[in-house]
Design a protein around this motif. Structure first.
Motif, short mmCIF file in Angstrom:
data_model
loop_
_atom_site.label_atom_id
_atom_site.label_comp_id
_atom_site.label_asym_id
_atom_site.label_seq_id
_atom_site.Cartn_x
_atom_site.Cartn_y
_atom_site.Cartn_z
N MET A 51 0.84 -1.19 0.00
CA MET A 51 0.00 0.00 0.00
C MET A 51 0.88 1.24 0.00
N ILE A 52 0.47 2.25 -0.78
CA ILE A 52 1.19 3.51 -0.86
C ILE A 52 0.48 4.54 0.01
N ILE A 53 1.23 5.15 0.92
CA ILE A 53 0.69 6.16 1.82
C ILE A 53 1.34 7.49 1.48
N GLY A 54 0.52 8.51 1.32
CA GLY A 54 1.04 9.85 1.05
C GLY A 54 0.79 10.76 2.23
N THR A 55 1.81 11.47 2.66
CA THR A 55 1.61 12.44 3.73
C THR A 55 0.96 13.69 3.17
N ALA A 56 0.30 14.44 4.04
CA ALA A 56 -0.32 15.70 3.67
C ALA A 56 -0.36 16.58 4.91
N GLY A 57 -0.19 17.88 4.71
CA GLY A 57 -0.26 18.76 5.86
C GLY A 57 0.61 19.99 5.69
N HIS A 58 0.42 20.93 6.59
CA HIS A 58 1.10 22.22 6.55
C HIS A 58 2.59 22.06 6.83
N ILE A 59 3.37 23.02 6.35
CA ILE A 59 4.80 23.01 6.59
C ILE A 59 5.09 23.06 8.10
N ASP A 60 6.10 22.30 8.52
CA ASP A 60 6.58 22.27 9.90
C ASP A 60 5.58 21.64 10.86
N HIS A 61 4.68 20.80 10.32
CA HIS A 61 3.77 20.07 11.20
C HIS A 61 4.29 18.67 11.52
N GLY A 62 5.50 18.35 11.03
CA GLY A 62 6.16 17.12 11.45
C GLY A 62 5.93 15.91 10.58
N SER A 65 3.76 -4.67 3.22
CA SER A 65 4.73 -3.63 2.95
C SER A 65 4.03 -2.30 2.74
N LEU A 66 4.56 -1.26 3.40
CA LEU A 66 4.05 0.08 3.24
C LEU A 66 5.09 0.94 2.53
N GLY A 67 4.65 1.72 1.57
CA GLY A 67 5.52 2.70 0.94
C GLY A 67 5.01 4.09 1.26
N PHE A 68 5.88 4.94 1.78
CA PHE A 68 5.51 6.29 2.16
C PHE A 68 6.05 7.28 1.13
N VAL A 69 5.19 8.19 0.68
CA VAL A 69 5.61 9.32 -0.13
C VAL A 69 5.47 10.55 0.75
N ASP A 70 6.60 11.10 1.15
CA ASP A 70 6.59 12.27 2.03
C ASP A 70 6.68 13.52 1.16
N VAL A 71 5.69 14.41 1.30
CA VAL A 71 5.59 15.55 0.39
C VAL A 71 5.96 16.84 1.12
N ALA A 126 0.73 -3.16 -9.34
CA ALA A 126 -0.04 -2.00 -8.90
C ALA A 126 -0.08 -1.92 -7.39
N GLY A 127 0.02 -0.69 -6.88
CA GLY A 127 -0.01 -0.49 -5.44
C GLY A 127 1.37 -0.45 -4.81
N GLN A 128 2.42 -0.53 -5.62
CA GLN A 128 3.77 -0.50 -5.09
C GLN A 128 4.51 0.74 -5.60
N ARG A 129 5.46 1.21 -4.75
CA ARG A 129 6.47 2.14 -5.23
C ARG A 129 7.51 1.32 -5.96
N CYS A 130 7.99 1.84 -7.06
CA CYS A 130 8.83 1.01 -7.93
C CYS A 130 9.95 1.85 -8.53
N ALA A 131 11.13 1.26 -8.64
CA ALA A 131 12.26 1.86 -9.37
C ALA A 131 12.62 0.91 -10.50
N LEU A 132 12.69 1.45 -11.72
CA LEU A 132 13.01 0.65 -12.90
C LEU A 132 14.33 1.12 -13.49
N ALA A 133 15.25 0.19 -13.66
CA ALA A 133 16.47 0.47 -14.42
C ALA A 133 16.16 0.18 -15.89
N LEU A 134 16.34 1.21 -16.74
CA LEU A 134 15.92 1.10 -18.13
C LEU A 134 17.12 1.10 -19.08
#
Length: 631
Positions: free
Chosen positions: A1-12, A52-58, A235-243
């Motif tokens: 599962m892919i989890i994306g953070t959201a929120g104001h700057i400097d909220h941790g 497995s959890l994948g975090f996208v920190d924005v 689908a549902g994974q963070r992925c890196a592809l060497a091309l």
């Protein structure tokens, strides 16, 4: 599962991800120096049971929302971070708008820095967040108080996210592979690497894919899924592809890497557009916006299709006219920001990535878009066929639906597949009826002609019909006896001339005289004198011969036999190859006729569909097969 953070700057957000995973997602020196996230960060959490959890920190800064959007698209779960001391702040509201407009339906709220405030303040922030979420699809998101400093609530939050990941997430497993590129770089010994969220399908080492709008395929030489080396990713994974087969300069954020069969790039898409309820005024047709689709950010104009203005909170059909081509497939979600990129204004769901330039607001087009909006695939395809009198391009439709094989299209039982065209039986029957009606009308207006050739009849009865479908319809009519082929001409069965005994005897006299006349055959009155028949009988016989394709009436009472017409047509083709082209003067010189007769013959060629006139020049129709021309 892919989890994306959201929120104001400097909220941790970054500190919270580090507490959950042990990974510091701030990797750039400037991020560490300034203490804020500037780029997207990635972290992973692997549970002993294989979850497995994948975090996208924005980034949380308002000026970096375009970066936040590049990471937010494609997430499964939103982790909304609100600091207990600050409470709801401007970017809390905008990040929530982004997440909601992207169609994310699952979220968890983390109230951070809980160690800095008392219980009353925590309760106050909870109420504030609940009020913020109430009008959105995330109204029931659970809230947990946490502190990355003391560890309070971290284990509970981690357990909550893992439990959500263990739940069954319904995904269509027959879709082709697509990945939205949010980062591209090179590694020594590896080459070009792209990373992103896998939207659909599965990729394996050795697969050939399409990158962006590039023409040549690229090959997958290595895969990391959820930060672990793998043979495949899904689908549902963070992925890196060497091309292999691509340089870093050819790969950019916003590109798509996808299966070859579904690769597309479009600058017009029809969408369902929802204006954010907090907008101060309606959205009007013609507005300029930033369109964020996948990981891309392009300028676009909005054309509302079913109204002139859209009130806040309402949804309408619209077309986005993009200033650059992007990848977009049916069902993809996107966000629109205002022209100055200062606020998020709307969300979109892609309906048709192959939107038309013309007739986009007609009732027929709006019915087609209503069919595109149907949630389930099988009824959606059935409705699209019902609203497509000319059928649909099955390969293009499959690609728009992210299906690598058009055979996977759930066509209804009454559908007919002809090469790449799929058409409902009702529309095929209507096309065949149109052919016979137009042909009957042709016979009424040109009774002395045997009939048009297939290409000319197509211009009369089905100018927008796909060639394969057109041939199928004609073949079906001929097989049933509803249509007759005489050489290259088509006609209705009752139009075929049958000479009576008198006409047959007269024709045996007339045809040699016409042939002997060369490029200047005798007129009806002269033929009547020579044969001893009345002019009316000569006209009747020549008209019957014309319906059989043996003679052609160039002007009233002047007929040419087929062999002579073919010779004249050959001379016309020769003139086309000359510098001056096919004009009255060049054709006159080629035939040795007078100017008046040359013009009459050229007008005849135009009339029967052999040539077409452009100013003073006549051009061979590229789709004709008359008189020995190659179609």
């Amino acid at each position: 599962m892919i989890i994306g953070t959201a929120g104001h700057i400097d909220h941790g957000k970054t500190t919270l991800v580090r507490a959950l995973t042990g990974v510091d997602t701030d990797r750039l020196p400037e991020e560490k120096r300034r203490g804020i996230s500037i780029e997207l960060g990635y972290a992973y959490l692997h549970a002993p049971d294989g979850v497995s959890l994948g975090f996208v920190d924005v980034p949380g800064h308002e000026r970096l929302l375009h970066t936040m959007l590049a990471g937010a698209t494609g997430i499964d779960h939103a982790l909304l971070v609100v600091a207990a001391d600050d409470g709801v702040m401007p970017q809390t509201r905008e990040h929530l708008a982004v997440v909601a407009l992207l169609g994310v339906r699952d979220a968890t709220v983390a109230i951070t820095k809980a160690d800095r405030v008392d219980a009353a303040r925590i309760a106050e922030v909870r109420a504030e967040v609940a009020a913020l979420l109430a009008p959105t699809p995330l109204a029931n998101a659970p809230m947990l108080s946490v502190s990355a400093t003391t560890g309070e609530g971290i284990d509970a939050l981690r357990a909550r996210l893992l439990d959500v990941a263990r739940e069954e997430h319904a995904r269509e497993d027959d879709l082709a592979f697509r990945l939205a590129v949010d980062r591209a770089f090179t590694l020594p010994g590896v080459g070009t690497v792209v990373t992103g969220t896998v939207f659909s399908g599965t990729v394996r080492i050795g697969d050939e894919l399409r990158l962006g709008s590039g023409e040549r395929p690229v090959r997958v030489r290595g895969i990391h899924a959820q930060n672990q080396q793998a043979e495949s990713a899904h689908a549902g994974q963070r992925c890196a592809l060497a091309l292999a087969g691509v340089t870093k300069e050819e790969a950019h954020r916003g590109d798509w890497v996808c299966t070859l069969a579904i690769a597309l790039a479009t600058d017009r898409i029809d969408v369902l557009l929802t204006l954010w309820p907090d907008e101060a005024k309606p959205l009007r047709s013609g507005a300029t916006v930033h369109a964020h689709l996948g990981a891309s950010d392009v300028m676009a104009s909005v054309a509302l299709l079913d109204r002139d203005a859209l009130a806040p909170g309402e949804t309408a059909l619209a077309q986005l006219v993009l200033r650059e081509k992007v990848g977009a497939w049916h069902g993809d979600r996107g966000v629109l920001r205002d022209a100055s990129a200062t606020r998020t204004v709307a969300g979109v769901r892609v309906l048709d990535p192959f939107a038309p330039v013309r007739y986009r607001r007609t009732p027929e087009r709006l019915r087609t878009l209503a069919a595109w909006a149907i949630d389930d695939r099988a009824p959606r395809v059935a409705a699209l066929l019902h609203n497509a009198p000319l059928g649909v391009d099955a390969a293009q439709l499959a690609g728009a639906l992210s299906l690598a094989d058009e055979a996977a299209l759930p066509l209804p039982g009454d559908a007919v597949r002809i090469v790449h065209t799929a058409i409902a039986q009702e529309h095929l029957a209507a096309l065949e009826e149109q052919v016979t009606e137009r042909l009957a009308e042709f016979h009424r207006t040109a009774p002395d002609e045997v009939g048009p050739d297939a290409r000319r009849l197509k211009r009369l009865a089905g100018p927008r019909t796909d060639d394969a479908l057109w041939r199928h319809a004609l073949d079906a009519l001929v097989a049933r006896g509803a249509l007759v082929r005489s050489g290259t001409w088509l006609h209705l069965p009752d139009h075929a001339a049958r000479l009576n005994e008198v006409e047959q005897k007269l024709a045996q006299k007339l045809l040699p005289r016409l042939a002997d006349g060369g490029f200047d055959p005798p007129w009806v009155r002269d033929l009547a004198k020579d044969s001893g028949a009345s002019e009316a009988m000569v006209r009747q016989t020549l008209a019957s011969l014309a319906r059989r394709g043996e003679t052609f009436q160039v002007v009233k009472d002047l007929y040419y036999p087929l062999a002579t017409v073919e010779r004249l047509a050959g001379l016309a083709r020769d003139c086309l190859a000359r510098p001056e082209g096919l004009q009255a003067a060049s054709f006159r010189d080629a035939t040795g006729l007078g100017r008046k007769r040359a013009i009459q013959l050229l007008e005849f060629f135009d009339r029967v569909g052999y040539t077409r006139r452009v100013k003073d020049t006549h051009l061979l129709r590229p789709d004709t097969s008359l008189f020995g021309a190659s179609p």
